[in-house]
Enzyme design. Structure first.
Site, short mmCIF file in Angstrom:
data_model
loop_
_atom_site.label_atom_id
_atom_site.label_comp_id
_atom_site.label_asym_id
_atom_site.label_seq_id
_atom_site.Cartn_x
_atom_site.Cartn_y
_atom_site.Cartn_z
N GLY A 153 0.79 -1.18 0.06
CA GLY A 153 0.12 0.03 0.16
C GLY A 153 0.75 1.08 -0.02
O GLY A 153 0.19 2.43 0.19
N ASP A 207 -7.73 -0.83 -16.10
CA ASP A 207 -7.90 -0.09 -14.70
C ASP A 207 -7.43 0.88 -14.74
O ASP A 207 -7.37 1.85 -13.88
CB ASP A 207 -7.65 -1.07 -13.58
N ASN A 208 -6.39 1.16 -15.60
CA ASN A 208 -5.35 2.46 -15.52
C ASN A 208 -6.25 3.45 -16.76
O ASN A 208 -5.42 4.76 -17.13
CB ASN A 208 -4.04 2.25 -16.07
N ASP A 220 -2.54 7.14 -13.46
CA ASP A 220 -1.63 6.46 -12.85
C ASP A 220 -0.42 6.48 -13.62
O ASP A 220 -0.13 5.46 -14.61
CB ASP A 220 -2.34 4.70 -13.12
P1 AMP Z 1 -1.01 -0.30 -11.23
O1 AMP Z 1 0.08 -0.92 -11.53
O2 AMP Z 1 -0.45 0.91 -10.26
O3 AMP Z 1 -2.02 0.04 -12.27
O4 AMP Z 1 -1.76 -1.01 -9.99
C1 AMP Z 1 -2.28 -2.31 -10.44
C2 AMP Z 1 -3.20 -2.69 -8.97
O5 AMP Z 1 -2.15 -2.99 -8.25
C3 AMP Z 1 -3.93 -1.62 -8.31
O6 AMP Z 1 -5.03 -2.39 -7.81
C4 AMP Z 1 -3.03 -1.09 -7.51
O7 AMP Z 1 -3.78 -0.65 -6.45
C5 AMP Z 1 -2.24 -2.35 -6.93
N1 AMP Z 1 -0.92 -1.89 -6.59
C6 AMP Z 1 0.09 -1.60 -7.15
N2 AMP Z 1 1.05 -1.44 -6.18
C7 AMP Z 1 0.91 -1.58 -5.06
C8 AMP Z 1 1.32 -1.35 -3.44
N3 AMP Z 1 2.58 -1.04 -3.61
N4 AMP Z 1 0.43 -1.93 -2.61
C9 AMP Z 1 -0.76 -2.27 -2.84
N5 AMP Z 1 -1.32 -2.34 -4.03
C10 AMP Z 1 -0.67 -2.00 -5.09
MG MG Z 2 -3.39 1.44 -11.83
#
Ligand code: AMP
Ligand code: MG
Length: 484
Positions: A133, A259-260, A269
């Protein structure tokens, strides 16, 4: 010493509307942010603070830092992480959600604009899965700078109000310091939010989300009987135009999972994004993207693929025929906008059928000559007949293209001076090259100057000349991956 007239109260005086939370409470799970230890402010976006009607004097007030650190709670704030799903690298993942972001509130400004405030890096949520997180300083600086920079380049984007860092140790490839960004956008709704309610068979909730977007953002067809189709049309249009703007700027997002993708057509993002140096359709900015699914040249097609996935999520609201017809407008909307933007970069304001060939010739020349994309257009912005392009190596291909350019320019009815001025206002001198971001990561004290330059990228800034060119040798081969 007089105490600042502004206290934490001032934040509490903002008009918290929380429309999404009130309309769609099912979307959120309440969470408690995990504040950073000994936080300090690395930078604040004053212009955005002003737009949000937050008093700038507040910056020196400890309660402001607590607010940015998720460590201040008062009436009007809700801390919620939302449900979403999405296609990651082409595969559907049924549950993603805000794993390291928390929506703090939505505020209405004095001029009746609404902004969602979101903390990124504020600790575990029910959606954190294997993650912690957290966010690290490196990735927060990249998001903070890029969002302000894209806005300055006239590319729709989420924004960031401030960046803070703490003493907390966060484990990535190596141990890094924890950080948080307070992001700001009209809405952080993603394609994945809509996919989640469709795939979990919750039609009522899906409809609430669609209506919410129409009622508050796509208000020009608010009461239209076909609002579902118009909703999809609007998202297709905004997405096509956003992608055209990215292509024209040479911006590669890096992780174009559904999702982005923002439902409002904003850049959302920031992860392993990158700007091209020399023009290369095969440019891959995300080190983890081995197949090049999200390469520069693949981006426009991915935009359409993602919209198709969104369309499938809307299958109970829109007929197959309407969906298909709407989706098929994407290539045309994209190419009209991309053509217009490229012609504008060349100082050409008329549009002929033959311009397609002319622009293809331009892009081929850029590939062959490997000139720096940004420097080329900046130099072209002060081009006068018969003189060489400043700072650009002469080559037979360039000379041939300049001949064609002269012929094409002759058809325009604009003075040289006006053309130069218009071109200088669309062809930036500075873009956020990876090494430029790295300089700020290595030494955050440059953030103030770098922010100034990147949010005014069309100015000359001769004192910051060293940030204008391609990567110096010591910064080549920087690799950026999803790990942030
Ligand atoms: P992203 O790669 O930023 O698009 O993230 C894809 C998914 O992974 C989303 O659900 C984010 O909230 C989750 N996520 C990415 N990095 C973290 C992290 N360090 N801790 C918790 N969740 C993460
Ligand atoms: Mg994302």
């Amino acid at each position: 010493m007089t105490t600042p007239a502004i206290s934490g109260k001032k934040l509490a005086d903002l008009n918290f509307t929380n429309r999404l939370f009130n309309t769609a409470p099912f979307l959120f799970v309440k969470v408690t942010p995990e504040p950073l230890t000994n936080p300090k402010i690395l930078h604040v976006n004053h212009e955005l603070l002003n737009r949000l009607n937050i008093d700038e004097n507040l910056i020196t007030n400890p309660s402001f830092l607590r607010f940015l650190n998720g460590d201040l709670d008062f009436e009007g704030l809700f801390f919620g992480a939302s449900f979403y799903s999405g296609h990651q690298f082409g595969h559907y993942v049924p549950r993603l959600g805000d794993g390291r972001a928390v929506t703090v509130a939505e505020v209405e400004t004095d001029d009746e604009k609404h902004f969602e405030l979101q903390l990124k890096g504020s600790g575990l949520t029910p959606f954190s899965r294997m993650g912690d997180g957290k966010a690290v300083v490196r990735s927060s600086i990249r998001e903070y700078l890029a969002s302000a920079h894209l806005k300055a380049l006239n590319i729709p984007t989420t924004e960031a109000m401030a960046i803070i860092s703490g003493e907390d140790k966060v484990y990535r490839e190596e141990i890094e310091n924890g950080s948080m960004v307070m992001r700001v956008a009209e809405s952080f709704l993603r394609f994945g939010h809509f996919q989640y309610y469709a795939h979990t068979n919750q039609p009522e909730e899906l409809k609430v989300l669609v209506n919410f977007v129409v009622d508050h953002y796509f208000t020009h067809f608010k009461d239209h009987p076909n609002s579902n189709v118009l909703f999809y049309q609007e998202v297709v249009k905004r997405t096509a135009r956003l992608f055209a703007r990215w292509q024209a700027a040479g911006f590669c997002h890096g992780v174009l999972n559904t999702d982005n993708l923002s439902i409002l057509g904003l850049t959302l993002d920031y992860g392993p994004y990158g700007f091209i140096e020399n023009f290369d359709q095969d440019f891959i900015c995300n080190h983890s993207d081995h197949e090049g699914r999200y390469s520069l040249g693949n981006q426009p097609g991915i935009g359409m693929w993602n919209l198709k996935m969104l369309g499938e999520a809307l299958k109970d609201l829109i007929s197959d025929e309407d969906k298909e017809r709407t989706l098929n407008t994407y290539p045309q909307i994209f190419s009209v906008e991309y053509t217009r933007l490229l012609l504008e970069k060349c100082g050409l304001y008329k549009n002929f059928k033959s311009d397609e060939d002319f622009l293809r010739g331009l892009l081929n020349m850029l590939v062959v000559t490997k000139v720096d994309y940004t420097q080329f257009f900046r130099s072209l912005s002060t081009y006068t007949s018969g003189t060489p392009l400043k700072n650009i190596v002469v080559s037979p291909e360039l000379t041939t293209w300049l001949d064609q350019y002269e012929t094409r320019l002759a058809v325009e009815e604009i003075s040289v001076e006006d053309r130069h001025n218009k071109m200088l206002a669309v062809n930036p001198k500075f873009i956020l090259r990876n090494y430029v971001a790295q300089i700020a990561i290595d030494d955050p004290t440059v953030l103030e100057n770098m922010f100034k330059v990147l949010t005014n990228p069309f100015e000359e800034w001769s004192e910051f000349e060293e940030w204008a060119g391609p990567a110096p040798v010591r910064y080549r081969n920087l690799s950026v991956s999803c790990s942030s």
